[in-house]
Write a protein that holds these residues in place. Sequence first.
Motif, PDB file in Angstrom:
ATOM      1  N   ILE A  72       0.840  -1.204   0.000  1.00 44.69           N
ATOM      2  CA  ILE A  72       0.000   0.000   0.000  1.00 44.69           C
ATOM      3  C   ILE A  72       0.872   1.250   0.000  1.00 44.69           C
ATOM      4  O   ILE A  72       0.647   2.178  -0.784  1.00 44.69           O
ATOM      5  N   SER A  73       1.892   1.277   0.855  1.00 46.12           N
ATOM      6  CA  SER A  73       2.786   2.442   0.856  1.00 46.12           C
ATOM      7  C   SER A  73       3.572   2.510  -0.446  1.00 46.12           C
ATOM      8  O   SER A  73       3.902   3.605  -0.916  1.00 46.12           O
ATOM      9  N   GLY A  74       3.846   1.373  -1.068  1.00 41.55           N
ATOM     10  CA  GLY A  74       4.507   1.363  -2.374  1.00 41.55           C
ATOM     11  C   GLY A  74       3.669   2.038  -3.443  1.00 41.55           C
ATOM     12  O   GLY A  74       4.175   2.823  -4.249  1.00 41.55           O
ATOM     13  N   VAL A  75       2.380   1.758  -3.438  1.00 40.72           N
ATOM     14  CA  VAL A  75       1.471   2.400  -4.405  1.00 40.72           C
ATOM     15  C   VAL A  75       1.431   3.912  -4.161  1.00 40.72           C
ATOM     16  O   VAL A  75       1.445   4.709  -5.106  1.00 40.72           O
ATOM     17  N   ILE A  76       1.420   4.304  -2.905  1.00 43.83           N
ATOM     18  CA  ILE A  76       1.423   5.730  -2.576  1.00 43.83           C
ATOM     19  C   ILE A  76       2.716   6.383  -3.057  1.00 43.83           C
ATOM     20  O   ILE A  76       2.690   7.482  -3.625  1.00 43.83           O
ATOM     21  N   ILE A  77       3.843   5.714  -2.870  1.00 40.97           N
ATOM     22  CA  ILE A  77       5.130   6.244  -3.325  1.00 40.97           C
ATOM     23  C   ILE A  77       5.142   6.388  -4.843  1.00 40.97           C
ATOM     24  O   ILE A  77       5.664   7.370  -5.382  1.00 40.97           O
ATOM     25  N   ILE A  78       4.561   5.431  -5.552  1.00 41.46           N
ATOM     26  CA  ILE A  78       4.497   5.525  -7.017  1.00 41.46           C
ATOM     27  C   ILE A  78       3.677   6.750  -7.437  1.00 41.46           C
ATOM     28  O   ILE A  78       4.079   7.485  -8.346  1.00 41.46           O
ATOM     29  N   PHE A  79       2.558   6.964  -6.773  1.00 38.73           N
ATOM     30  CA  PHE A  79       1.769   8.161  -7.082  1.00 38.73           C
ATOM     31  C   PHE A  79       2.602   9.424  -6.860  1.00 38.73           C
ATOM     32  O   PHE A  79       2.630  10.320  -7.702  1.00 38.73           O
ATOM     33  N   TYR A  80       3.283   9.474  -5.722  1.00 41.59           N
ATOM     34  CA  TYR A  80       4.109  10.651  -5.425  1.00 41.59           C
ATOM     35  C   TYR A  80       5.248  10.802  -6.434  1.00 41.59           C
ATOM     36  O   TYR A  80       5.600  11.920  -6.808  1.00 41.59           O
ATOM     37  N   ALA A  81       5.828   9.700  -6.866  1.00 43.18           N
ATOM     38  CA  ALA A  81       6.919   9.771  -7.851  1.00 43.18           C
ATOM     39  C   ALA A  81       6.406  10.343  -9.173  1.00 43.18           C
ATOM     40  O   ALA A  81       7.078  11.184  -9.793  1.00 43.18           O
ATOM     41  N   ILE A  82       5.239   9.908  -9.597  1.00 41.32           N
ATOM     42  CA  ILE A  82       4.644  10.444 -10.829  1.00 41.32           C
ATOM     43  C   ILE A  82       4.367  11.938 -10.657  1.00 41.32           C
ATOM     44  O   ILE A  82       4.670  12.740 -11.548  1.00 41.32           O
ATOM     45  N   TYR A  83       3.834  12.304  -9.514  1.00 43.39           N
ATOM     46  CA  TYR A  83       3.586  13.722  -9.237  1.00 43.39           C
ATOM     47  C   TYR A  83       4.898  14.512  -9.231  1.00 43.39           C
ATOM     48  O   TYR A  83       4.973  15.602  -9.792  1.00 43.39           O
ATOM     49  N   ASN A  84       5.929  13.964  -8.595  1.00 39.33           N
ATOM     50  CA  ASN A  84       7.229  14.649  -8.526  1.00 39.33           C
ATOM     51  C   ASN A  84       7.842  14.818  -9.917  1.00 39.33           C
ATOM     52  O   ASN A  84       8.412  15.868 -10.217  1.00 39.33           O
ATOM     53  N   ILE A  85       7.739  13.791 -10.749  1.00 37.79           N
ATOM     54  CA  ILE A  85       8.274  13.889 -12.107  1.00 37.79           C
ATOM     55  C   ILE A  85       7.532  14.980 -12.881  1.00 37.79           C
ATOM     56  O   ILE A  85       8.155  15.793 -13.568  1.00 37.79           O
ATOM     57  N   LYS A  86       6.214  14.983 -12.751  1.00 36.36           N
ATOM     58  CA  LYS A  86       5.412  16.012 -13.426  1.00 36.36           C
ATOM     59  C   LYS A  86       5.824  17.409 -12.943  1.00 36.36           C
ATOM     60  O   LYS A  86       5.975  18.336 -13.744  1.00 36.36           O
ATOM     61  N   THR A  87       6.025  17.561 -11.656  1.00 33.95           N
ATOM     62  CA  THR A  87       6.435  18.848 -11.091  1.00 33.95           C
ATOM     63  C   THR A  87       7.839  19.233 -11.554  1.00 33.95           C
ATOM     64  O   THR A  87       8.092  20.398 -11.874  1.00 33.95           O
ATOM     65  N   LEU A  88       8.743  18.268 -11.603  1.00 32.62           N
ATOM     66  CA  LEU A  88      10.114  18.548 -12.041  1.00 32.62           C
ATOM     67  C   LEU A  88      10.154  18.962 -13.505  1.00 32.62           C
ATOM     68  O   LEU A  88      10.950  19.828 -13.883  1.00 32.62           O
ATOM     69  N   ILE A  89       9.327  18.350 -14.325  1.00 32.90           N
ATOM     70  CA  ILE A  89       9.301  18.711 -15.757  1.00 32.90           C
ATOM     71  C   ILE A  89       8.863  20.152 -15.928  1.00 32.90           C
ATOM     72  O   ILE A  89       9.420  20.880 -16.764  1.00 32.90           O
ATOM     73  N   ARG A  90       7.903  20.593 -15.133  1.00 33.97           N
ATOM     74  CA  ARG A  90       7.409  21.968 -15.221  1.00 33.97           C
ATOM     75  C   ARG A  90       8.336  22.989 -14.566  1.00 33.97           C
ATOM     76  O   ARG A  90       8.230  24.174 -14.851  1.00 33.97           O
ATOM     77  N   LYS A  91       9.225  22.508 -13.698  1.00 31.87           N
ATOM     78  CA  LYS A  91      10.072  23.399 -12.922  1.00 31.87           C
ATOM     79  C   LYS A  91      11.182  23.996 -13.776  1.00 31.87           C
ATOM     80  O   LYS A  91      11.811  23.311 -14.566  1.00 31.87           O
ATOM     81  N   LYS A  92      11.446  25.259 -13.569  1.00 34.64           N
ATOM     82  CA  LYS A  92      12.551  25.942 -14.246  1.00 34.64           C
ATOM     83  C   LYS A  92      13.754  25.946 -13.318  1.00 34.64           C
ATOM     84  O   LYS A  92      13.629  26.253 -12.142  1.00 34.64           O
ATOM     85  N   TYR A  93      14.922  25.634 -13.845  1.00 31.89           N
ATOM     86  CA  TYR A  93      16.159  25.665 -13.030  1.00 31.89           C
ATOM     87  C   TYR A  93      16.942  26.897 -13.310  1.00 31.89           C
ATOM     88  O   TYR A  93      16.949  27.518 -14.280  1.00 31.89           O
TER      89      TYR A  93
END
Length: 156
Positions: free
Chosen positions: A135-156
């Motif tokens: 269950i925590s693994g599924v939650i981590i996967i959701f967060y990883a997808i969210y983090n990747i989406k956020t990183l793609i939009r982020k400007k460095y």
Amino acid sequence: MECIKNILDKIIEIFCIVILGIMTLLVTWQVITRYFFNNPSVVTEQTSQYLFVWLVMYGSAYVFGKREHMQISFVRDLSPKNLRKFIDIFQEIIITIFVIGVMVYGGYFTTLKQMGQTDAALQIPMGVVYSAVPISGVIIIFYAIYNIKTLIRKKY
């Protein structure tokens, strides 16, 4: 996706707070019964141990979602600024692959195997305790997808 993340964050926060509160009461009762009545309760000891496992698993998923987990950023910090986004995304992908293989896949089958074994003190299937891993693994996967989406939009 932001709304789902905020709701999930709030659910995990409340869940972890409740678990910690219950553990505090159980351990306090355990100390009282052990030292004052000289008759420790096995049920409260086992319950607090299992709740601690759940607290660690769900708490670690929550911290991962907040990107406040401990990470080794040596390579990322030495790399040029234009590569840092790709290194962060690569890190999220590697973690996701690990989580899918070990926590979700392995944890699911381990949970199923343990459903036939019951705890001696609590008389619950051990799979219930082990269920925190997939269950925590599924939650981590959701967060990883969210983090990747956020990183793609982020400007460095």
